[in-house]
Structures are given as C-alpha cells and as structure tokens.
Write an enzyme that holds these catalytic residues in place. Sequence first.
Site: not given
Ligand SMILES: N[C@@H](CCC(=O)N[C@@H](CSC=O)C(=O)NCC(=O)O)C(=O)O
Length: 278
Positions: A147, A223, A256
């Site tokens: 991401s 996603d 995602h």
């Molecule tokens: N708002 C939410 C979600 C944040 C989120 O989805 N982060 C992703 C990366 S998005 C793009 O860079 C991520 O990798 N999250 C970590 C996971 O363990 O899935 C929030 O604040 O959590």
Amino acid sequence: MELRSEHGCFGGRQYFYSHASQSTGTQMNFSVFVPPQAASQKVPALYYLAGLTCTEETFMIKAGAQRLAAELGLLLVSCDTSPRGLDLPGDADSWDFGVGAGFYLNATQPPWSGHYRMADYVNEELPALIEANFPASAERRGIFGHSMGGHGALVTALRNPERWHSLSAFAPIANPVAVPWGQKAFSNYLGNDEGAWAEWDASLLMAKQAFPSEVLVDQGEADAFLERELHPEALEHAAEKSGQSLRLRRHAGYDHGYYFIQSFIEDHLRHHAGILFA
Ligand SMILES: N[C@@H](CCC(=O)N[C@@H](CSC=O)C(=O)NCC(=O)O)C(=O)O
C-alpha cells in the site's frame, strides 16, 4: 542502536531495535530477521515498507515471512512508517497523514521538511546501519512493501536503481498524484507544485525508465481501496511505455489486509531470492 527485544525464530533470530536517526532527527524503530545461513556468510537483505498506520512490528508479526526467509537465507528488514514523538501541528489529526504516514519521501515544506525524510532513511541510512551491524550483503538488496509501503518500495527502487536489485509490491498506491491519499500527502509534504510530485510517483517514474529486473505486483480484487486509491492499471500503462518487465497479478476474493499478504508472501520472497541469488 538499542536492542529492544530478540527472539528465536525458525532457526534464526528476530530482533527489534531503536536508534537515533540522522535523517529524521528522531529515534526510529526497525526490525531485523537474521536467517541461520548468516552465521557463516553475508546474505542478501530484503527490506519491507509497511502501509498507513503500521509500525516496524506489523510485517514481522503478520506476514508470516520468516519460515521461508530462513529456508532461502534472506535477511529481512522492516522499519517504522514515519518519525514519531515530534508533536508537529496536525501530525496526529488523521490516520492517512503525519504520524504513521510518512510516504517514504523527503518533505520540502515546513514543518515537515526538518524530520519527514523517510526516503533518505530507507534508501541510505537504514541500509548503512544494517550492513555495518548485521551480515547483510551491500551488493544484494531487495525492496518490497504494501500500500503506502508498496508506493515507497517502487519509488525508492525506481529512483535509485543502482542501489536496489529486486523489487515487488502488494497493492501499492501506484499513481499517488491522481488519488486522494497521495494528493493529501504530497500537497502537505511537497507543496502545490505538481512537477515536484512527479518525482515521487511510481507510475510516472516507471513510464520514464524501466527498473533493470522484473517487478512483481499483487493486487486483491476485493480490496476496498482499489478504485479510489491504488490504480494498478497506471503501472501497466507505464510499463508499456518504458518496456518495464512487470508481472501484475489480480486475485479475486482478496482484500487489502495481511490475510492477502500472507497468501502471496511466498511468491514475493521467491521472486526476490531468484534475482538476489542469481
Ligand atoms: N483506518 C484504519 C485502516 C488503516 C489500514 O488499512 N492500514 C493498512 C495500510 S493502508 C495503506 O497504506 C494496513 O496495512 N494496516 C495494518 C493491518 O494490520 O492491516 C486504521 O487506522 O487501522
């Protein structure tokens, strides 16, 4: 460097460290998995850049990469996603900007420009630190990410192809100048001159110059961020323009998150090993 914790893992060692970074002017955290082969020789190092809200722990805990890295003899490195502890105005107001959202660039605009220098950190300072303190080969570096970190891996390698030998990404923000996450970050970190943004956009960079080895990109079709923020088709168009060898795979039913990453991490490690051990 301050060792925060260490753990036995698949015959190797998993470490978590903190150090004073010259690039960011803050303490930065990073993690390293050292495979068993590194007891007797230098091994290739594979750097992973995590996404928005993540830390140096996310990949090591959630991706399930260490078993195969221990088998292949790959040293894994991951780092935090921004400087922390600065309390700059607005740095904690949203999850997609500021703390946890450094976008792996060098900010040019105050108040960010003094500390948000994640590009220098990832491209230069962290590899130098790793290679001085661990049995990591400076001639065989790979980089990948997810991401925001997929964007980071792509732009780091495309901007510095002499320093990076293998490249891949999970669900990268492929064309940040054209999407809300990128526009918010770039206007704040880089200012309103969109010419400056182009220097940090993977699709615009790839259209101008191909990376020397094949680039692997995986994208889940379920996603939730795909249409609004990711735009993998921009990478395909860029690859056509420059002749980039790009293997972009779309996977039905994958979202995602780290269940998606776990499902394809083996292919990414083998992609990097195939280039770094050639
Ligand atoms: N708002 C939410 C979600 C944040 C989120 O989805 N982060 C992703 C990366 S998005 C793009 O860079 C991520 O990798 N999250 C970590 C996971 O363990 O899935 C929030 O604040 O959590």
